[in-house]
Scaffold this active site. Sequence first.
Site, PDB file in Angstrom:
ATOM      1  N   VAL A  11       0.821  -1.213   0.000  1.00 35.78           N
ATOM      2  CA  VAL A  11       0.000   0.000   0.000  1.00 35.78           C
ATOM      3  C   VAL A  11       0.855   1.263   0.000  1.00 35.78           C
ATOM      4  CG1 VAL A  11      -1.593   1.351   1.427  1.00 35.78           C
ATOM      5  CG2 VAL A  11      -2.063  -1.041   0.948  1.00 35.78           C
ATOM      6  N   LYS A  35      14.750  -3.414   1.860  1.00 36.99           N
ATOM      7  CA  LYS A  35      13.681  -2.932   0.974  1.00 36.99           C
ATOM      8  C   LYS A  35      14.059  -1.565   0.393  1.00 36.99           C
ATOM      9  CE  LYS A  35       9.376  -4.369   2.083  1.00 36.99           C
ATOM     10  NZ  LYS A  35       8.066  -4.453   2.710  1.00 36.99           N
ATOM     11  N   THR A  86      -0.980  -4.082   9.586  1.00 36.76           N
ATOM     12  CA  THR A  86      -1.850  -4.318  10.747  1.00 36.76           C
ATOM     13  C   THR A  86      -2.290  -5.780  10.709  1.00 36.76           C
ATOM     14  OG1 THR A  86      -3.718  -3.474   9.430  1.00 36.76           O
ATOM     15  CG2 THR A  86      -2.724  -1.955  11.004  1.00 36.76           C
ATOM     16  N   THR A 122      -5.336  -0.289   7.431  1.00 35.94           N
ATOM     17  CA  THR A 122      -6.681  -0.694   7.847  1.00 35.94           C
ATOM     18  C   THR A 122      -6.679  -0.870   9.361  1.00 35.94           C
ATOM     19  OG1 THR A 122      -6.985  -1.798   5.731  1.00 35.94           O
ATOM     20  CG2 THR A 122      -8.454  -2.467   7.539  1.00 35.94           C
ATOM     21  N   GLU A 151      -7.557   2.528   2.402  1.00 34.27           N
ATOM     22  CA  GLU A 151      -7.168   2.260   1.020  1.00 34.27           C
ATOM     23  C   GLU A 151      -7.943   1.046   0.491  1.00 34.27           C
ATOM     24  OE1 GLU A 151      -5.337   4.037  -1.151  1.00 34.27           O
ATOM     25  OE2 GLU A 151      -6.204   2.497  -2.416  1.00 34.27           O
ATOM     26  N   ASN A 211     -14.747  -4.879   3.218  1.00 29.61           N
ATOM     27  CA  ASN A 211     -14.060  -6.168   3.079  1.00 29.61           C
ATOM     28  C   ASN A 211     -14.929  -7.328   3.561  1.00 29.61           C
ATOM     29  OD1 ASN A 211     -11.859  -5.132   1.862  1.00 29.61           O
ATOM     30  ND2 ASN A 211     -10.442  -5.384   3.559  1.00 29.61           N
ATOM     31  N   HIS A 254     -17.168 -15.523  -8.137  1.00 27.07           N
ATOM     32  CA  HIS A 254     -16.495 -16.655  -8.783  1.00 27.07           C
ATOM     33  C   HIS A 254     -16.191 -17.709  -7.728  1.00 27.07           C
ATOM     34  CE1 HIS A 254     -16.214 -14.261 -12.367  1.00 27.07           C
ATOM     35  NE2 HIS A 254     -15.715 -13.276 -11.647  1.00 27.07           N
ATOM     36  N   CYS A 263      -5.747  -9.177   3.233  1.00 26.85           N
ATOM     37  CA  CYS A 263      -6.799  -8.320   3.788  1.00 26.85           C
ATOM     38  C   CYS A 263      -8.016  -9.075   4.319  1.00 26.85           C
ATOM     39  CB  CYS A 263      -7.237  -7.298   2.746  1.00 26.85           C
ATOM     40  SG  CYS A 263      -5.928  -6.129   2.360  1.00 26.85           S
TER      41      CYS A 263
HETATM   42  N1  NAD Z   1      -2.132  -5.198   0.566  1.00 28.26           N
HETATM   43  C1  NAD Z   1      -3.319  -4.763   0.211  1.00 28.26           C
HETATM   44  O1  NAD Z   1      -3.883  -5.156  -0.805  1.00 28.26           O
HETATM   45  C2  NAD Z   1      -4.040  -3.740   1.052  1.00 28.26           C
HETATM   46  C3  NAD Z   1      -5.143  -3.060   0.510  1.00 28.26           C
HETATM   47  C4  NAD Z   1      -5.798  -2.110   1.276  1.00 28.26           C
HETATM   48  C5  NAD Z   1      -5.360  -1.858   2.583  1.00 28.26           C
HETATM   49  N2  NAD Z   1      -4.295  -2.550   3.095  1.00 28.26           N
HETATM   50  C6  NAD Z   1      -3.859  -2.218   4.447  1.00 28.26           C
HETATM   51  O2  NAD Z   1      -2.719  -1.365   4.367  1.00 28.26           O
HETATM   52  C7  NAD Z   1      -1.809  -1.642   5.427  1.00 28.26           C
HETATM   53  C8  NAD Z   1      -0.455  -2.024   4.860  1.00 28.26           C
HETATM   54  O3  NAD Z   1      -0.588  -3.219   4.137  1.00 28.26           O
HETATM   55  P1  NAD Z   1       0.559  -3.772   3.180  1.00 28.26           P
HETATM   56  O4  NAD Z   1       0.009  -4.944   2.479  1.00 28.26           O
HETATM   57  O5  NAD Z   1       1.139  -2.641   2.389  1.00 28.26           O
HETATM   58  O6  NAD Z   1       1.628  -4.245   4.296  1.00 28.26           O
HETATM   59  P2  NAD Z   1       3.156  -4.689   4.071  1.00 28.26           P
HETATM   60  O7  NAD Z   1       3.445  -5.654   5.144  1.00 28.26           O
HETATM   61  O8  NAD Z   1       3.394  -5.050   2.650  1.00 28.26           O
HETATM   62  O9  NAD Z   1       3.979  -3.325   4.339  1.00 28.26           O
HETATM   63  C9  NAD Z   1       4.105  -2.694   5.563  1.00 28.26           C
HETATM   64  C10 NAD Z   1       5.480  -2.049   5.620  1.00 28.26           C
HETATM   65  O10 NAD Z   1       5.555  -1.197   6.776  1.00 28.26           O
HETATM   66  C11 NAD Z   1       6.884  -1.235   7.267  1.00 28.26           C
HETATM   67  N3  NAD Z   1       6.906  -0.705   8.634  1.00 28.26           N
HETATM   68  C12 NAD Z   1       6.359  -1.233   9.758  1.00 28.26           C
HETATM   69  N4  NAD Z   1       6.541  -0.393  10.802  1.00 28.26           N
HETATM   70  C13 NAD Z   1       7.203   0.683  10.333  1.00 28.26           C
HETATM   71  C14 NAD Z   1       7.669   1.895  10.920  1.00 28.26           C
HETATM   72  N5  NAD Z   1       7.489   2.182  12.218  1.00 28.26           N
HETATM   73  N6  NAD Z   1       8.321   2.769  10.144  1.00 28.26           N
HETATM   74  C15 NAD Z   1       8.512   2.509   8.824  1.00 28.26           C
HETATM   75  N7  NAD Z   1       8.090   1.391   8.214  1.00 28.26           N
HETATM   76  C16 NAD Z   1       7.438   0.485   8.959  1.00 28.26           C
HETATM   77  C17 NAD Z   1       7.267  -2.704   7.127  1.00 28.26           C
HETATM   78  O11 NAD Z   1       8.673  -2.885   7.131  1.00 28.26           O
HETATM   79  C18 NAD Z   1       6.630  -3.065   5.782  1.00 28.26           C
HETATM   80  O12 NAD Z   1       7.540  -2.880   4.699  1.00 28.26           O
HETATM   81  C19 NAD Z   1      -2.467  -2.753   6.261  1.00 28.26           C
HETATM   82  O13 NAD Z   1      -3.193  -2.183   7.297  1.00 28.26           O
HETATM   83  C20 NAD Z   1      -3.406  -3.400   5.256  1.00 28.26           C
HETATM   84  O14 NAD Z   1      -4.504  -4.005   5.900  1.00 28.26           O
HETATM   85  C21 NAD Z   1      -3.618  -3.462   2.350  1.00 28.26           C
END
Ligand code: NAD
Length: 434
Positions: A11, A35, A86, A122, A151, A211, A254, A263
């Site tokens: 995200v 990363k 989260t 989220t 998001e 969701n 589907h 999620c």
């Molecule tokens: N993946 C999806 O499709 C999606 C869609 C909508 C919402 N979300 C929500 O968005 C949020 C993020 O999801 P994601 O899939 O991108 O997670 P992810 O695990 O891919 O990325 C999270 C990143 O945050 C970094 N991080 C953690 N603590 C940190 C800090 N204090 N400072 C800096 N970086 C830090 C981690 O190293 C990691 O790279 C979640 O709450 C998820 O539910 C995800």
Amino acid sequence: MKIAMIGAGYVGLVSGACFSDFGHDVVCVDLDQSKIDALRGGVMPIFEPGLDALVKTNVDAGRLSFSTQLATAVLGADAVFIAVGTPSRRGDGHADLSYVYQATRDIAAAAIKPMVVITKSTVPVGTGDEVERILRETAPALDWAVVSNPEFLREGAAIGDFKRPDRIVIGTEDEHARGVMRDIYRPLFLNQAPILFTARRTAELIKYAANAFLATKITFINEMADLCEVVGANVQDVARGIGLDNRIGSKFLHAGPGYGGSCFPKDTLALLKTAEDFDSPVRIVEAVVKANDSRKRAMGRKIITAMGGDARGKTVGLLGLTFKPNTDDMRDAPSLAIVQALIDGGAKVRAFDPEGMDVARDMMPGVEFVSSAYGVAQDADAVAIVTEWDAFRALDLERLGVLMRTRCLVDLRNIYQREDAVRAGFDYTSIGRG
Ligand SMILES: NC(=O)c1ccc[n+]([C@@H]2O[C@H](COP(=O)([O-])OP(=O)(O)OC[C@H]3O[C@@H](n4cnc5c(N)ncnc54)[C@H](O)[C@@H]3O)[C@@H](O)[C@H]2O)c1
């Protein structure tokens, strides 16, 4: 507008890259040094179609950069987004908010001017209140505004979803913060993307409600598929028949091996926990979570049944491991439960996935990974399609069958027609096509 994006995962990275493409100056911050090093070297840490080109364009234009230094990024920013993970908290299923709160404390410690802090992660209802409390407690001299901006992007189509969203939800009661959010999203505003301003708690709940509703839709059609199998009906026709009703809609109808990903599983669970805390049960979602959990493992049994009921000493080839195509995300993928059920049943498992194998390797000890769809079929007693990657949609079934010990095809995504599989000599099993 100068933006700091805390968290450069699926995200944070996509949102940061898209905001920079809108013309904002964006620094994406992540704790994970490898990363950030990869991103600085032009290597994407995730697979997302189109992301590498979007990142490159904006890095070259000087609008997008990457850092591990949260404090420096926050110092220069007008708005700070929190986009950290989260996940489900170990043991109880509540959303683990420790990353959100740690990022909040770090932001408060670094800021020296009033700031808008936006939660894109989220988060359960009321998290914004706690974020605001932490900010005010840590830096009481500053004027803070906290916004919920959930998001809705889908992995695999993330850039398109971000740039052409069905809606943008902005939850805040603060007029100044609304103005800042309007500026950030102005290009979409001009494109007439609907922007919905709500109270902060409402915005937080909208994300979970969305969701949970989609997870319910998937689970509903999955159960209809099971019913179709026993009564001799066709679930694809049922889905078409109900989906053409505008009140229902055809998307997320589907039938398949159950929902997975980063999620739906964790968000449905977190919603249950919130409902429990507030003593306001959401029984439909409870049923959805249970049905989906048991379905994933049942898919392993379905493959064993297709092989005659005994997997001992047999080899099963899996096509696809990620929870859906066009992503490398393996979180809560149905393949995990399927592999476990097959191994428990005594089978040897071989697998191929176009993008997910690097991550899958660590999660699936005991699975043999090969480099092509046909490699999976070599001497196999069954091949199962677990993820509907495009690369699996037009396989040469003759060639696949020749490689196999027994021509048994289990199509958990309904991407083949029975006649084609039978013509190629296969014993064919699909989902809900009686
Ligand atoms: N993946 C999806 O499709 C999606 C869609 C909508 C919402 N979300 C929500 O968005 C949020 C993020 O999801 P994601 O899939 O991108 O997670 P992810 O695990 O891919 O990325 C999270 C990143 O945050 C970094 N991080 C953690 N603590 C940190 C800090 N204090 N400072 C800096 N970086 C830090 C981690 O190293 C990691 O790279 C979640 O709450 C998820 O539910 C995800």
